[in-house]
Write an enzyme that holds these catalytic residues in place. Structure first.
Site, PDB file in Angstrom:
ATOM      1  N   GLU A  90       0.989   0.605  10.404  1.00 14.74           N
ATOM      2  CA  GLU A  90      -0.459   0.331  10.517  1.00 14.74           C
ATOM      3  C   GLU A  90      -1.213   1.508  11.144  1.00 14.74           C
ATOM      4  OE1 GLU A  90       0.085  -1.907   8.810  1.00 14.74           O
ATOM      5  OE2 GLU A  90       1.516  -3.306   9.635  1.00 14.74           O
ATOM      6  N   LEU A  96       0.824  -1.208   0.000  1.00 11.07           N
ATOM      7  CA  LEU A  96       0.000   0.000   0.000  1.00 11.07           C
ATOM      8  C   LEU A  96       0.859   1.259   0.000  1.00 11.07           C
ATOM      9  CD1 LEU A  96      -2.761   1.433   0.265  1.00 11.07           C
ATOM     10  CD2 LEU A  96      -2.580   1.125   2.746  1.00 11.07           C
ATOM     11  N   ASN A 144       5.081   8.910  -1.722  1.00 13.21           N
ATOM     12  CA  ASN A 144       4.288  10.085  -1.390  1.00 13.21           C
ATOM     13  C   ASN A 144       2.963   9.742  -0.723  1.00 13.21           C
ATOM     14  OD1 ASN A 144       6.169  11.956  -2.542  1.00 13.21           O
ATOM     15  ND2 ASN A 144       5.417  11.381  -4.568  1.00 13.21           N
ATOM     16  N   ALA A 145       2.815   8.512  -0.259  1.00 13.89           N
ATOM     17  CA  ALA A 145       1.556   8.098   0.365  1.00 13.89           C
ATOM     18  C   ALA A 145       1.831   7.054   1.436  1.00 13.89           C
ATOM     19  CB  ALA A 145       0.587   7.544  -0.674  1.00 13.89           C
TER      20      ALA A 145
END
Length: 378
Positions: free
Chosen positions: A357, A122, A126-127
């Site tokens: 997480e 995931l 940039n995320a």
């Protein structure tokens, strides 16, 4: 709470396994930044990779309390090995819940048996916590997708056989299972990270990787809101229990050290301030474990509050682990800053637990909303 015989059995077997086959290698794993193949084989052969996955597909099918206790014992021995359980379980659990029958038959038997490893892809350059900001793109074809983008900080990405990849298709999120040997997929190891240094992180680059339509998990538009969040919920549960393991490891290390270390005519354990620190460690571990037990019990009965209570357990336990590990380093003095004692490793690993997480800050936002809505826990 009173454990069942089955839960006690899982805990005791995991404790012995971790003590004999993981803990002696923990410093080596940390310093060499790799989890030996022998540990991976032992984890598979003892059923820990698929312990929480359905028995019908070859998993252990254990209850949440048992899985939490196993995770605590593995986490106490080595957070890097615990992270393998976390990432493999969270991605596989998403397949169990949201995959179709063909996907179950294709992947679950080998995932449950630990013969294949699946990684959760995931995060991107940039995320991170802002999962909606992913830049990986999927272009639809008649028989599937062409996927391009870069995933970063992928736990055990160096050895994973499969990746649960999240991308955007026409501004809608989509979840796809991508085979490691797909043309256009490149894996680059990440080195010299701060904590969980043996978790074999990798950057995964996808350059027009063809992914069959049959590899899509869940419907288009549900990739993050359902698939990713389902997986992250299981990841938070594992990290919460792993954090209690770090605290127990710190407490054990400090009890041993303060009993042996002397200042003049007195052992460290006889000093009032030292005893205060030990007391705080004990209470922090006990409280965090209690919150984790509550989360596990709610998960077991399918209580709708379980997701947010799990987030609260992760937030509390990971934060407490950082404080406990910091005190453990201080109690060891200069020795705590060396590799001769495990507490420096515990502190680095606890810091990572506070980020993965969902960061502390993300949890502070979501848990504040829950405070306004939370029904009274009876």
């Amino acid at each position: 709470m009173r454990l069942t015989d089955a839960q006690t059995g899982w805990r005791d077997r995991a404790r012995q396994f971790a003590s004999e086959q993981i803990a002696p290698l923990a410093d080596q794993i940390d310093q060499q930044q790799i989890t030996p193949a022998s540990v991976l084989v032992a984890m598979r052969e003892n059923g820990y990779l698929g312990a929480a996955l359905p028995a019908r597909w070859g998993g252990g099918g254990i209850d949440p309390v048992s899985y939490g206790l196993v995770t605590e014992e593995i986490g106490k021995a080595c957070s890097s090995v615990r992270s393998l359980m976390t990432v493999h379980n969270m991605a596989a659990q998403a397949l169990v819940a949201l995959g179709d029958r063909d996907q179950h038959q294709r992947w679950l038997p080998e995932l449950c048996a630990g013969k294949k490893i699946i990684a959760f892809a995931l995060s991107e350059p940039n995320a991170g916590s802002a999962a909606h900001a992913i830049e990986t793109q999927a272009v639809k074809l008649s028989d599937g997708y062409l996927v391009s983008g870069t995933k970063k900080w992928i736990t055990f990405g160096q050895i994973a056989d499969l990746f649960l990849v999240f991308a955007h298709y026409e501004r809608k999120p989509v979840a796809l299972v991508v085979d490691r040997h797909s043309d256009g997929l490149t894996v680059t190891p990440a080195k010299d990270i701060f904590g969980t240094r043996g978790s074999m992180l990798a950057e995964v680059r996808l350059d027009n990787v063809h992914v069959p339509r049959s590899h899509q998990v869940g419907p288009t538009g549900m990739g993050i809101s359902f698939v990713a969040n389902w997986a992250l919920d299981h990841g938070r549960f594992s990290v919460a229990w792993g954090s209690t393991g770090i605290m127990q490891g710190c407490l054990d290390a400090c009890v041993s050290y303060t009993q042996q270390r002397r200042q003049g005519d007195h052992r460290l354990k006889d000093h009032q301030l030292v005893r205060r620190h030990l007391t705080d460690m004990l209470v922090a571990h006990t409280a965090a474990q209690a919150v984790c037990y509550r989360s596990a019990c709610l998960r077991e009965v399918g209580d709708p509050r379980a997701v947010m209570e799990t987030a609260m357990a992760k937030y509390h336990a990971a934060g407490a682990a950082i404080r406990v590990a910091t005190d453990a380093v201080h109690l060891h003095g200069a020795n705590g800053c060396t590799t001769d004692y495990p507490v420096a490793r515990y502190l680095r690993d606890a810091t990572v637990a506070g980020i993965i997480e969902g960061t502390h800050e993300i949890h502070q936002v979501t848990l504040a909303d829950y405070a306004f809505q939370r029904p009274y826990l009876r």
